[in-house]
Design a protein around this motif. Structure first.
Motif, PDB file in Angstrom:
ATOM      1  N   ARG A   1       0.845  -1.203   0.000  1.00 23.60           N
ATOM      2  CA  ARG A   1       0.000   0.000   0.000  1.00 23.60           C
ATOM      3  C   ARG A   1       0.877   1.249   0.000  1.00 23.60           C
ATOM      4  O   ARG A   1       0.553   2.239  -0.650  1.00 23.60           O
ATOM      5  N   SER A   2       1.998   1.187   0.708  1.00 26.75           N
ATOM      6  CA  SER A   2       2.904   2.326   0.790  1.00 26.75           C
ATOM      7  C   SER A   2       3.685   2.521  -0.507  1.00 26.75           C
ATOM      8  O   SER A   2       3.824   3.646  -1.000  1.00 26.75           O
ATOM      9  N   TYR A   3       4.203   1.434  -1.083  1.00 22.99           N
ATOM     10  CA  TYR A   3       5.040   1.505  -2.280  1.00 22.99           C
ATOM     11  C   TYR A   3       4.250   1.755  -3.559  1.00 22.99           C
ATOM     12  O   TYR A   3       4.788   2.270  -4.531  1.00 22.99           O
ATOM     13  N   PHE A   4       2.986   1.333  -3.577  1.00 28.55           N
ATOM     14  CA  PHE A   4       2.166   1.442  -4.788  1.00 28.55           C
ATOM     15  C   PHE A   4       0.892   2.234  -4.498  1.00 28.55           C
ATOM     16  O   PHE A   4      -0.215   1.701  -4.550  1.00 28.55           O
ATOM     17  N   PRO A   5       1.022   3.542  -4.211  1.00 27.13           N
ATOM     18  CA  PRO A   5      -0.157   4.330  -3.820  1.00 27.13           C
ATOM     19  C   PRO A   5      -1.200   4.471  -4.938  1.00 27.13           C
ATOM     20  O   PRO A   5      -2.362   4.739  -4.645  1.00 27.13           O
ATOM     21  N   ASN A   6      -0.809   4.280  -6.179  1.00 27.20           N
ATOM     22  CA  ASN A   6      -1.757   4.427  -7.291  1.00 27.20           C
ATOM     23  C   ASN A   6      -2.331   3.101  -7.763  1.00 27.20           C
ATOM     24  O   ASN A   6      -3.032   3.056  -8.777  1.00 27.20           O
ATOM     25  N   ALA A   7      -2.038   2.021  -7.058  1.00 28.02           N
ATOM     26  CA  ALA A   7      -2.527   0.705  -7.468  1.00 28.02           C
ATOM     27  C   ALA A   7      -4.048   0.671  -7.434  1.00 28.02           C
ATOM     28  O   ALA A   7      -4.677   1.228  -6.533  1.00 28.02           O
ATOM     29  N   THR A   8      -4.621   0.023  -8.436  1.00 36.70           N
ATOM     30  CA  THR A   8      -6.067  -0.152  -8.473  1.00 36.70           C
ATOM     31  C   THR A   8      -6.484  -1.438  -7.775  1.00 36.70           C
ATOM     32  O   THR A   8      -7.651  -1.611  -7.451  1.00 36.70           O
ATOM     33  N   GLU A   9      -5.522  -2.351  -7.550  1.00 37.71           N
ATOM     34  CA  GLU A   9      -5.773  -3.600  -6.841  1.00 37.71           C
ATOM     35  C   GLU A   9      -4.576  -3.930  -5.958  1.00 37.71           C
ATOM     36  O   GLU A   9      -3.447  -3.944  -6.434  1.00 37.71           O
ATOM     37  N   ILE A  10      -4.826  -4.159  -4.700  1.00 41.46           N
ATOM     38  CA  ILE A  10      -3.834  -4.758  -3.811  1.00 41.46           C
ATOM     39  C   ILE A  10      -4.604  -5.809  -3.026  1.00 41.46           C
ATOM     40  O   ILE A  10      -5.453  -5.479  -2.196  1.00 41.46           O
ATOM     41  N   LEU A  11      -4.334  -7.068  -3.349  1.00 45.53           N
ATOM     42  CA  LEU A  11      -5.124  -8.170  -2.813  1.00 45.53           C
ATOM     43  C   LEU A  11      -4.248  -9.166  -2.062  1.00 45.53           C
ATOM     44  O   LEU A  11      -3.221  -9.606  -2.596  1.00 45.53           O
TER      45      LEU A  11
END
Length: 81
Positions: free
Chosen positions: A46-56
Protein backbone atom coordinates in the motif's frame (compact mmCIF):
# COMPACT_ATOMS: atom_id res chain seq x y z
CA UNK A 1 8.30 -10.55 -6.99
CA UNK A 2 7.21 -14.04 -7.97
CA UNK A 3 5.08 -13.30 -11.02
CA UNK A 4 4.83 -10.42 -13.47
CA UNK A 5 3.50 -10.22 -17.01
CA UNK A 6 2.28 -13.58 -18.30
CA UNK A 7 1.51 -15.16 -21.62
CA UNK A 8 -1.97 -16.65 -22.02
CA UNK A 9 -0.54 -20.17 -21.68
CA UNK A 10 1.48 -19.19 -18.60
CA UNK A 11 -1.57 -17.55 -17.03
CA UNK A 12 -3.65 -20.68 -17.62
CA UNK A 13 -0.88 -22.87 -16.18
CA UNK A 14 -0.94 -20.99 -12.87
CA UNK A 15 -4.75 -20.86 -12.71
CA UNK A 16 -5.03 -17.15 -13.49
CA UNK A 17 -8.37 -15.63 -14.47
CA UNK A 18 -9.00 -14.97 -18.16
CA UNK A 19 -9.04 -11.18 -17.71
CA UNK A 20 -5.94 -11.09 -15.47
CA UNK A 21 -4.00 -7.84 -15.31
CA UNK A 22 -0.86 -9.99 -15.59
CA UNK A 23 -1.64 -10.50 -19.30
CA UNK A 24 -1.23 -6.79 -20.07
CA UNK A 25 1.77 -6.14 -17.82
CA UNK A 26 -0.42 -4.35 -15.29
CA UNK A 27 0.16 -6.68 -12.31
CA UNK A 28 2.78 -8.40 -10.20
CA UNK A 29 2.67 -10.82 -7.28
CA UNK A 30 4.90 -10.65 -4.23
CA UNK A 31 5.64 -13.03 -1.35
CA UNK A 32 6.81 -11.97 2.10
CA UNK A 33 10.50 -11.82 2.88
CA UNK A 34 11.74 -14.28 5.47
CA UNK A 35 10.25 -13.25 8.81
CA UNK A 36 7.77 -10.82 7.22
CA UNK A 37 4.05 -11.37 7.76
CA UNK A 38 1.43 -11.10 5.03
CA UNK A 39 -0.04 -8.13 6.90
CA UNK A 40 3.33 -6.37 6.85
CA UNK A 41 3.76 -7.11 3.14
CA UNK A 42 0.25 -5.84 2.40
CA UNK A 43 0.96 -2.59 4.26
CA UNK A 44 4.30 -2.25 2.46
CA UNK A 45 2.55 -2.70 -0.90
CA UNK A 46 0.00 0.00 0.00
CA UNK A 47 2.90 2.33 0.79
CA UNK A 48 5.04 1.51 -2.28
CA UNK A 49 2.17 1.44 -4.79
CA UNK A 50 -0.16 4.33 -3.82
CA UNK A 51 -1.76 4.43 -7.29
CA UNK A 52 -2.53 0.70 -7.47
CA UNK A 53 -6.07 -0.15 -8.47
CA UNK A 54 -5.77 -3.60 -6.84
CA UNK A 55 -3.83 -4.76 -3.81
CA UNK A 56 -5.12 -8.17 -2.81
CA UNK A 57 -4.01 -10.58 -0.12
CA UNK A 58 -4.31 -13.89 -1.97
CA UNK A 59 -3.31 -16.00 1.04
CA UNK A 60 0.25 -16.91 0.05
CA UNK A 61 1.11 -13.77 -1.93
CA UNK A 62 0.08 -10.15 -2.45
CA UNK A 63 -1.27 -9.26 -5.90
CA UNK A 64 -0.65 -5.65 -6.97
CA UNK A 65 -2.37 -4.34 -10.08
CA UNK A 66 -2.45 -0.96 -11.74
CA UNK A 67 -4.71 -0.78 -14.79
CA UNK A 68 -3.03 0.91 -17.73
CA UNK A 69 0.51 0.55 -16.36
CA UNK A 70 1.59 -2.03 -18.95
CA UNK A 71 5.27 -2.10 -17.98
CA UNK A 72 5.63 -5.11 -15.69
CA UNK A 73 8.14 -7.45 -17.40
CA UNK A 74 7.61 -11.13 -18.11
CA UNK A 75 8.65 -12.80 -14.89
CA UNK A 76 8.08 -16.12 -13.17
CA UNK A 77 8.70 -19.73 -14.03
CA UNK A 78 5.46 -20.11 -15.98
CA UNK A 79 4.99 -16.51 -17.07
CA UNK A 80 6.37 -17.01 -20.56
CA UNK A 81 5.08 -20.45 -21.55
Amino acid sequence: MTSGRRTVAGNQAVGGVTNSLHLSGDAADFVPAQGQSMIDLYQQARSYFPNATEILNEGNHIHVGQRGYGRVPYYGRKGTM
